[in-house]
Design a protein around this motif. Structure first.
Motif, PDB file in Angstrom:
ATOM      1  N   ALA A  11       0.836  -1.203   0.000  1.00  0.00           N
ATOM      2  CA  ALA A  11       0.000   0.000   0.000  1.00  0.00           C
ATOM      3  C   ALA A  11       0.873   1.256   0.000  1.00  0.00           C
ATOM      4  CB  ALA A  11      -0.940   0.002   1.201  1.00  0.00           C
ATOM      5  N   MET A  12       1.992   1.206   0.691  1.00  0.00           N
ATOM      6  CA  MET A  12       2.886   2.360   0.736  1.00  0.00           C
ATOM      7  C   MET A  12       3.504   2.651  -0.627  1.00  0.00           C
ATOM      8  SD  MET A  12       2.621   3.679   3.665  1.00  0.00           S
ATOM      9  CE  MET A  12       3.915   4.894   3.426  1.00  0.00           C
ATOM     10  N   GLY A  13       3.462   1.689  -1.539  1.00  0.00           N
ATOM     11  CA  GLY A  13       3.974   1.883  -2.889  1.00  0.00           C
ATOM     12  C   GLY A  13       2.992   2.582  -3.820  1.00  0.00           C
ATOM     13  N   ILE A  14       1.769   2.797  -3.379  1.00  0.00           N
ATOM     14  CA  ILE A  14       0.781   3.510  -4.188  1.00  0.00           C
ATOM     15  C   ILE A  14       1.195   4.980  -4.228  1.00  0.00           C
ATOM     16  CG2 ILE A  14      -1.647   4.185  -4.360  1.00  0.00           C
ATOM     17  CD1 ILE A  14      -2.326   1.594  -2.766  1.00  0.00           C
ATOM     18  N   PRO A  15       1.257   5.581  -5.409  1.00  0.00           N
ATOM     19  CA  PRO A  15       1.683   6.984  -5.504  1.00  0.00           C
ATOM     20  C   PRO A  15       0.847   7.916  -4.610  1.00  0.00           C
ATOM     21  CG  PRO A  15       1.595   6.003  -7.688  1.00  0.00           C
ATOM     22  CD  PRO A  15       0.989   5.009  -6.740  1.00  0.00           C
ATOM     23  N   GLY A  16       1.552   8.731  -3.830  1.00  0.00           N
ATOM     24  CA  GLY A  16       0.909   9.717  -2.970  1.00  0.00           C
ATOM     25  C   GLY A  16       0.538   9.242  -1.586  1.00  0.00           C
ATOM     26  N   VAL A  17       0.720   7.959  -1.283  1.00  0.00           N
ATOM     27  CA  VAL A  17       0.351   7.449   0.043  1.00  0.00           C
ATOM     28  C   VAL A  17       1.337   7.949   1.086  1.00  0.00           C
ATOM     29  CG1 VAL A  17       0.147   5.384   1.486  1.00  0.00           C
ATOM     30  CG2 VAL A  17      -0.865   5.415  -0.783  1.00  0.00           C
ATOM     31  N   LEU A  18       0.793   8.507   2.148  1.00  0.00           N
ATOM     32  CA  LEU A  18       1.602   8.960   3.280  1.00  0.00           C
ATOM     33  C   LEU A  18       1.626   7.918   4.390  1.00  0.00           C
ATOM     34  CD1 LEU A  18       0.213  12.604   3.417  1.00  0.00           C
ATOM     35  CD2 LEU A  18       2.430  11.866   2.509  1.00  0.00           C
ATOM     36  N   ILE A  77     -12.922  10.403   1.916  1.00  0.00           N
ATOM     37  CA  ILE A  77     -13.050  11.704   2.576  1.00  0.00           C
ATOM     38  C   ILE A  77     -11.986  12.602   1.970  1.00  0.00           C
ATOM     39  CG2 ILE A  77     -12.914  12.946   4.765  1.00  0.00           C
ATOM     40  CD1 ILE A  77     -13.655  10.182   6.087  1.00  0.00           C
ATOM     41  N   THR A  78     -12.427  13.754   1.478  1.00  0.00           N
ATOM     42  CA  THR A  78     -11.472  14.686   0.897  1.00  0.00           C
ATOM     43  C   THR A  78     -11.277  15.864   1.837  1.00  0.00           C
ATOM     44  OG1 THR A  78     -13.202  15.850  -0.325  1.00  0.00           O
ATOM     45  CG2 THR A  78     -12.107  14.045  -1.464  1.00  0.00           C
ATOM     46  N   ALA A  79     -10.054  16.315   1.908  1.00  0.00           N
ATOM     47  CA  ALA A  79      -9.696  17.481   2.707  1.00  0.00           C
ATOM     48  C   ALA A  79      -8.860  18.392   1.817  1.00  0.00           C
ATOM     49  CB  ALA A  79      -8.928  17.057   3.952  1.00  0.00           C
ATOM     50  N   ALA A  80      -8.540  19.555   2.310  1.00  0.00           N
ATOM     51  CA  ALA A  80      -7.820  20.547   1.497  1.00  0.00           C
ATOM     52  C   ALA A  80      -6.531  19.995   0.901  1.00  0.00           C
ATOM     53  CB  ALA A  80      -7.518  21.782   2.332  1.00  0.00           C
ATOM     54  N   ASN A  81      -5.772  19.245   1.675  1.00  0.00           N
ATOM     55  CA  ASN A  81      -4.474  18.760   1.210  1.00  0.00           C
ATOM     56  C   ASN A  81      -4.342  17.247   1.179  1.00  0.00           C
ATOM     57  OD1 ASN A  81      -3.421  21.405   0.922  1.00  0.00           O
ATOM     58  ND2 ASN A  81      -3.138  21.496   3.145  1.00  0.00           N
ATOM     59  N   SER A  82      -5.420  16.536   1.462  1.00  0.00           N
ATOM     60  CA  SER A  82      -5.293  15.085   1.550  1.00  0.00           C
ATOM     61  C   SER A  82      -6.589  14.376   1.196  1.00  0.00           C
ATOM     62  CB  SER A  82      -4.851  14.685   2.958  1.00  0.00           C
ATOM     63  OG  SER A  82      -5.835  15.060   3.903  1.00  0.00           O
ATOM     64  N   TYR A  83      -6.432  13.091   0.963  1.00  0.00           N
ATOM     65  CA  TYR A  83      -7.556  12.170   0.827  1.00  0.00           C
ATOM     66  C   TYR A  83      -7.418  11.140   1.938  1.00  0.00           C
ATOM     67  CZ  TYR A  83      -7.900  13.722  -4.100  1.00  0.00           C
ATOM     68  OH  TYR A  83      -8.011  14.449  -5.256  1.00  0.00           O
ATOM     69  N   HIS A  84      -8.545  10.657   2.405  1.00  0.00           N
ATOM     70  CA  HIS A  84      -8.581   9.549   3.350  1.00  0.00           C
ATOM     71  C   HIS A  84      -9.452   8.489   2.692  1.00  0.00           C
ATOM     72  CE1 HIS A  84      -6.861  11.993   6.615  1.00  0.00           C
ATOM     73  NE2 HIS A  84      -7.487  12.968   5.978  1.00  0.00           N
ATOM     74  N   TRP A 102      -3.949   7.199   3.916  1.00  0.00           N
ATOM     75  CA  TRP A 102      -3.873   8.656   4.011  1.00  0.00           C
ATOM     76  C   TRP A 102      -2.994   9.088   2.850  1.00  0.00           C
ATOM     77  CZ3 TRP A 102       0.033  11.649   7.331  1.00  0.00           C
ATOM     78  CH2 TRP A 102      -0.257  13.016   7.300  1.00  0.00           C
ATOM     79  N   LEU A 103      -3.547   9.922   1.962  1.00  0.00           N
ATOM     80  CA  LEU A 103      -2.860  10.291   0.735  1.00  0.00           C
ATOM     81  C   LEU A 103      -2.638  11.794   0.631  1.00  0.00           C
ATOM     82  CD1 LEU A 103      -5.464   8.120  -0.447  1.00  0.00           C
ATOM     83  CD2 LEU A 103      -3.467   7.800  -1.851  1.00  0.00           C
ATOM     84  N   ASP A 104      -1.520  12.164   0.044  1.00  0.00           N
ATOM     85  CA  ASP A 104      -1.224  13.555  -0.278  1.00  0.00           C
ATOM     86  C   ASP A 104      -2.023  13.912  -1.529  1.00  0.00           C
ATOM     87  OD1 ASP A 104      -0.003  15.751  -1.754  1.00  0.00           O
ATOM     88  OD2 ASP A 104       1.656  15.604  -0.345  1.00  0.00           O
ATOM     89  N   ARG A 105      -2.900  14.872  -1.415  1.00  0.00           N
ATOM     90  CA  ARG A 105      -3.808  15.214  -2.510  1.00  0.00           C
ATOM     91  C   ARG A 105      -3.069  15.711  -3.757  1.00  0.00           C
ATOM     92  NH1 ARG A 105      -9.635  17.964  -1.734  1.00  0.00           N
ATOM     93  NH2 ARG A 105     -10.198  18.072  -3.928  1.00  0.00           N
ATOM     94  N   GLY A 106      -1.944  16.367  -3.570  1.00  0.00           N
ATOM     95  CA  GLY A 106      -1.174  16.874  -4.695  1.00  0.00           C
ATOM     96  C   GLY A 106      -0.407  15.806  -5.446  1.00  0.00           C
TER      97      GLY A 106
END
Length: 127
Positions: A11-18, A77-84, A102-106
């Motif tokens: 899962a950590m290999g998915i692009p943008g995953v924090l 769930i979307t937030a200003a800078n992230s997705y959950h 927990w993903l970095d939206r950018g």
């Protein structure tokens, strides 16, 4: 069948995953975590997301247990800078666990993350 740590590592290999976790939604306890946690605390993130899952699971609007529709699959769930992203792990027995990203939206592609998380949930319970 891969173990929890292996699935979370993938899962950590998915692009943008924090960060990632496998969580029991009845107790809010983590069964495994990887990467960062929102606000730096995996246990708090697990408890917070479990509260959301419990609210959705017990809400009649989303209840599919007796109906003809499919069981709940995931929550976004979307937030200003992230997705959950929360993916329910369905098993032959009454599993009450979910995978959480927990993903970095950018940096993340939500569609790709959702599809990959679906595959990982299936791998987790494959015979």
């Amino acid at each position: 069948m891969p173990g929890i740590d292996q699935v979370l590592s993938q899962a950590m290999g998915i692009p943008g995953v924090l960060g990632a976790g496998l969580i029991d939604w009845t107790s809010g306890l983590t069964l495994g975590t990887a990467g960062q946690a929102a606000h730096g605390d995996h246990d708090a993130a697990a408890a917070d997301t479990a509260d959301v899952v419990q609210a959705v699971a017990r809400n009649a609007t989303f209840d599919t247990t007796g109906g003809s529709g499919p069981a709940l699959e995931d929550l976004i769930i979307t937030a200003a800078n992230s997705y959950h992203l929360i993916r329910f792990v369905h098993t032959a027995f009454d599993s009450q666990t979910y995978l959480y990203l927990w993903l970095d939206r950018g940096q993340a592609n939500l569609a790709v993350a959702r599809l990959r998380l679906r595959e990982l949930a299936a791998e987790l319970v494959a015979p």
